[in-house]
Write a protein that holds these residues in place. Structure first.
Motif, mmCIF file in Angstrom:
data_model
loop_
_atom_site.group_PDB
_atom_site.id
_atom_site.type_symbol
_atom_site.label_atom_id
_atom_site.label_comp_id
_atom_site.label_asym_id
_atom_site.label_seq_id
_atom_site.Cartn_x
_atom_site.Cartn_y
_atom_site.Cartn_z
ATOM 1 N N GLY A 91 52.119 38.335 23.391
ATOM 2 C CA GLY A 91 52.365 37.379 24.459
ATOM 3 C C GLY A 91 51.082 36.941 25.134
ATOM 4 N N ALA A 92 50.185 37.898 25.387
ATOM 5 C CA ALA A 92 48.901 37.567 26.019
ATOM 6 C C ALA A 92 48.117 36.571 25.171
ATOM 7 C CB ALA A 92 48.090 38.831 26.249
ATOM 8 N N ALA A 93 48.168 36.737 23.851
ATOM 9 C CA ALA A 93 47.430 35.829 22.965
ATOM 10 C C ALA A 93 47.930 34.399 23.089
ATOM 11 C CB ALA A 93 47.545 36.299 21.518
ATOM 12 N N THR A 94 49.209 34.209 23.403
ATOM 13 C CA THR A 94 49.761 32.856 23.486
ATOM 14 C C THR A 94 49.379 32.144 24.776
ATOM 15 O OG1 THR A 94 51.870 33.516 24.512
ATOM 16 C CG2 THR A 94 51.746 33.560 22.096
ATOM 17 N N VAL A 95 48.832 32.874 25.749
ATOM 18 C CA VAL A 95 48.487 32.242 27.035
ATOM 19 C C VAL A 95 46.996 32.351 27.354
ATOM 20 C CG1 VAL A 95 50.794 32.503 28.008
ATOM 21 C CG2 VAL A 95 49.130 34.344 28.338
ATOM 22 N N GLY A 96 46.180 32.663 26.349
ATOM 23 C CA GLY A 96 44.746 32.661 26.574
ATOM 24 C C GLY A 96 44.026 33.941 26.235
ATOM 25 N N GLY A 97 44.750 35.036 26.066
ATOM 26 C CA GLY A 97 44.105 36.272 25.652
ATOM 27 C C GLY A 97 44.185 37.376 26.682
ATOM 28 N N MET A 98 43.597 38.508 26.323
ATOM 29 C CA MET A 98 43.692 39.694 27.168
ATOM 30 C C MET A 98 42.910 39.544 28.468
ATOM 31 S SD MET A 98 45.666 41.368 25.267
ATOM 32 C CE MET A 98 45.743 42.947 26.089
ATOM 33 N N GLY A 99 41.912 38.669 28.477
ATOM 34 C CA GLY A 99 41.092 38.504 29.672
ATOM 35 C C GLY A 99 41.810 37.850 30.835
ATOM 36 N N ILE A 100 43.008 37.329 30.585
ATOM 37 C CA ILE A 100 43.775 36.705 31.662
ATOM 38 C C ILE A 100 45.146 37.377 31.789
ATOM 39 C CG2 ILE A 100 44.867 34.882 30.270
ATOM 40 C CD1 ILE A 100 44.184 32.949 32.604
ATOM 41 N N SER A 101 45.240 38.593 31.246
ATOM 42 C CA SER A 101 46.515 39.296 31.192
ATOM 43 C C SER A 101 46.525 40.479 32.165
ATOM 44 C CB SER A 101 46.773 39.800 29.768
ATOM 45 O OG SER A 101 47.993 40.495 29.700
ATOM 46 N N PRO A 102 47.237 40.368 33.294
ATOM 47 C CA PRO A 102 47.316 41.470 34.242
ATOM 48 C C PRO A 102 48.389 42.476 33.835
ATOM 49 C CG PRO A 102 48.543 39.623 35.103
ATOM 50 C CD PRO A 102 47.964 39.178 33.783
ATOM 51 N N SER A 103 48.377 43.639 34.471
ATOM 52 C CA SER A 103 49.444 44.598 34.215
ATOM 53 C C SER A 103 49.611 45.522 35.413
ATOM 54 C CB SER A 103 49.172 45.427 32.952
ATOM 55 O OG SER A 103 48.174 46.401 33.184
ATOM 56 N N ALA A 104 50.792 46.121 35.478
ATOM 57 C CA ALA A 104 51.098 47.111 36.507
ATOM 58 C C ALA A 104 51.902 48.226 35.870
ATOM 59 C CB ALA A 104 51.892 46.480 37.645
ATOM 60 N N GLU A 105 51.627 49.453 36.286
ATOM 61 C CA GLU A 105 52.422 50.610 35.882
ATOM 62 C C GLU A 105 53.071 51.146 37.148
ATOM 63 O OE1 GLU A 105 50.678 53.304 33.071
ATOM 64 O OE2 GLU A 105 49.125 51.860 32.507
ATOM 65 N N HIS A 145 54.757 55.360 43.324
ATOM 66 C CA HIS A 145 53.346 55.080 43.060
ATOM 67 C C HIS A 145 53.236 53.907 42.089
ATOM 68 C CE1 HIS A 145 53.572 59.420 44.070
ATOM 69 N NE2 HIS A 145 52.431 59.182 44.712
ATOM 70 N N ALA A 146 52.064 53.285 42.071
ATOM 71 C CA ALA A 146 51.818 52.206 41.118
ATOM 72 C C ALA A 146 50.328 52.066 40.855
ATOM 73 C CB ALA A 146 52.392 50.878 41.634
ATOM 74 N N LEU A 147 50.012 51.737 39.604
ATOM 75 C CA LEU A 147 48.629 51.534 39.159
ATOM 76 C C LEU A 147 48.510 50.119 38.614
ATOM 77 C CD1 LEU A 147 46.448 53.896 37.017
ATOM 78 C CD2 LEU A 147 46.811 51.566 36.253
ATOM 79 N N PHE A 148 47.419 49.443 38.964
ATOM 80 C CA PHE A 148 47.219 48.043 38.580
ATOM 81 C C PHE A 148 45.877 47.905 37.868
ATOM 82 C CE2 PHE A 148 50.004 48.415 42.142
ATOM 83 C CZ PHE A 148 51.035 47.535 41.851
ATOM 84 N N GLN A 149 45.893 47.228 36.715
ATOM 85 C CA GLN A 149 44.667 47.020 35.951
ATOM 86 C C GLN A 149 44.867 45.875 34.981
ATOM 87 O OE1 GLN A 149 43.748 50.324 33.342
ATOM 88 N NE2 GLN A 149 45.837 50.505 32.609
ATOM 89 N N GLY A 150 43.752 45.239 34.599
ATOM 90 C CA GLY A 150 43.830 44.254 33.539
ATOM 91 C C GLY A 150 44.260 44.917 32.247
ATOM 92 N N ALA A 151 44.956 44.164 31.402
ATOM 93 C CA ALA A 151 45.473 44.748 30.168
ATOM 94 C C ALA A 151 44.396 44.910 29.090
ATOM 95 C CB ALA A 151 46.609 43.879 29.634
ATOM 96 N N HIS A 152 43.207 44.392 29.327
ATOM 97 C CA HIS A 152 42.131 44.446 28.343
ATOM 98 C C HIS A 152 41.465 45.826 28.330
ATOM 99 C CE1 HIS A 152 39.421 44.259 31.771
ATOM 100 N NE2 HIS A 152 40.046 43.151 32.170
ATOM 101 N N GLY A 153 40.570 46.017 27.391
ATOM 102 C CA GLY A 153 39.807 47.252 27.298
ATOM 103 C C GLY A 153 38.515 47.174 28.082
ATOM 104 N N SER A 154 37.631 48.138 27.813
ATOM 105 C CA SER A 154 36.395 48.258 28.589
ATOM 106 C C SER A 154 35.255 47.397 28.052
ATOM 107 C CB SER A 154 35.949 49.724 28.634
ATOM 108 O OG SER A 154 35.702 50.201 27.319
ATOM 109 N N ALA A 155 35.388 46.831 26.850
ATOM 110 C CA ALA A 155 34.404 45.889 26.275
ATOM 111 C C ALA A 155 32.965 46.323 26.510
ATOM 112 C CB ALA A 155 34.627 44.485 26.844
#
Length: 367
Positions: free
Chosen positions: A255-269, A274-284
């Motif tokens: 899904g992220a690939a269809t809207v521009g890639g991992m660099g614009i893909s947020p996520s929440a756990e 409790h909740a943790l928030f981070q971009g879905a991408h790796g550490s590059a």
């Protein structure tokens, strides 16, 4: 007026850069008096220096503060003796110890971003993948069997409790959203392989039971292989997709690939407390320290954090601040003067954050 404390783990690679950019934007949107970010150590680099990926003090802060904001974790070659990556273990430990059972991955095509799906340029993709975060195939992590170097097995785990609560999370979310872009209908799609495995048939059956409490939300079904086709050919049909852990992991990246890639893909756990928030991408790590990373995924994750805190504490100011951050990102991308490199532009990490801050400041001046 309530103030908030956020445990902030910048982590490895581009993590410190995208985290600093996000703190700048969130502070501009909300003000320093409302939210305090407390930097805590953790990640693969910290493990290399100390032998700890998640120090006790960091875990205590994550447990006791109002939310967790994470940059990224992981470095090449920093692995455990069994070959698994140390960096992933940071948020996995937090996930299981804090019972963050719902992984929420918005898939949204922002104005000004060109989709690989040309028919949807200009909009039409706006759904959320809700991934069960504590069970499924990944529940075997660290518990699989490797027999004499000849055979390996991992166990797929699906429980009634785990499925019920993530299904309820998905249906609750669908009730709050505007519906699918195609027809405006509130809809939850259950992604599984119920035609092959009993575990997934059980997952579907429990989702069906939960659906009985949500007569205003449609239920839809898709096998995990088929949905990869549908997400490309008719993404506007989807509103909320709920899936087992591994399937959710895979389809959310598609899904992220269809809207521009991992660099614009947020996520929440997200869990109950409790909740943790981070971009879905790796550490590059290959671009770390070059001001080349896009901070958008982390900034949008920060906006999700403000929305979650607003709902949890009934704080309208936080809700408004989260909305303003998202709107500012949209205005900057639509204007096209500042575009990060992963979306085809040349704007660096700091300049992207500054452009979004200016958009927030300009909005304030017009009020």
């Amino acid at each position: 007026m309530k103030s908030y404390r956020v445990a902030t783990i910048a982590g490895d690679g581009i993590g410190p850069e995208v985290t600093a950019a996000t703190l700048k934007v969130l502070t501009e949107a909300l003000g320093a008096s409302r939210i305090t970010f407390e930097d805590m150590p953790g990640g693969a680099g910290h493990y290399s220096r100390t032998g700890e990926v998640l120090p006790d003090d960091t875990f205590a802060a994550c447990r006791d503060m109002d939310a967790i904001l994470h940059g990224a974790a992981g470095l090449p070659g920093v692995n455990y003796p069994d070959g698994t990556e140390v960096g992933n273990d940071l948020h996995l430990r937090l996930r299981f110890r804090l019972d963050l059972y719902a992984n929420m991955r918005p898939i949204r095509l922002w104005p000004g971003v060109r989709s690989p799906l040309r028919d949807f340029d200009g909009g039409g993709i706006d759904y959320v993948v809700v991934r069960e975060n504590t069970e499924g195939l990944y529940a075997s992590r660290g518990a699989g069997v490797l027999l004499r170097g000849e055979m390996a097995t991992d166990t797929l785990v699906v429980t009634r409790k785990g499925t019920e609560r993530v299904a309820r999370f998905a249906f609750d979310l669908a009730q709050r959203r505007k519906g699918a872009p195609r027809d405006g209908r509130a809809r939850v799609t259950v992604c599984d392989k119920a035609n092959i495995l009993r575990s997934y048939a059980f997952f579907r059956a429990v989702c069906d039971e939960v659906h009985g409490d949500y007569p205003g939300v449609e239920i839809d079904y898709a096998y995990a292989d088929a949905i990869t086709v549908h997400m490309v050919k008719r993404p506007d049909f989807y509103d909320v997709i709920v899936a087992e852990n591994m399937f959710g992991d895979i389809i959310s990246d598609l899904g992220a690939a269809t809207v521009g890639g991992m660099g614009i893909s947020p996520s929440a756990e997200i869990g109950d407390s409790h909740a943790l928030f981070q971009g879905a991408h790796g550490s590059a790590p290959d671009i770390a320290g070059q001001d080349a990373a896009s901070p958008l995924a982390t900034i949008l994750s920060g906006a999700m954090m403000l929305h979650w805190l607003a709902d949890r504490h009934e704080d309208a100011d936080l809700r408004q601040a989260g909305d303003r951050v998202e709107a500012a990102v949209g205005r900057v991308l639509a204007k096209g003067d500042h575009v990060p490199r992963d979306l085809g532009g040349q704007t660096g990490c700091n300049a992207m954050a500054e452009a979004i801050c200016r958009a927030l400041s300009e909005e304030d001046k017009t009020k």
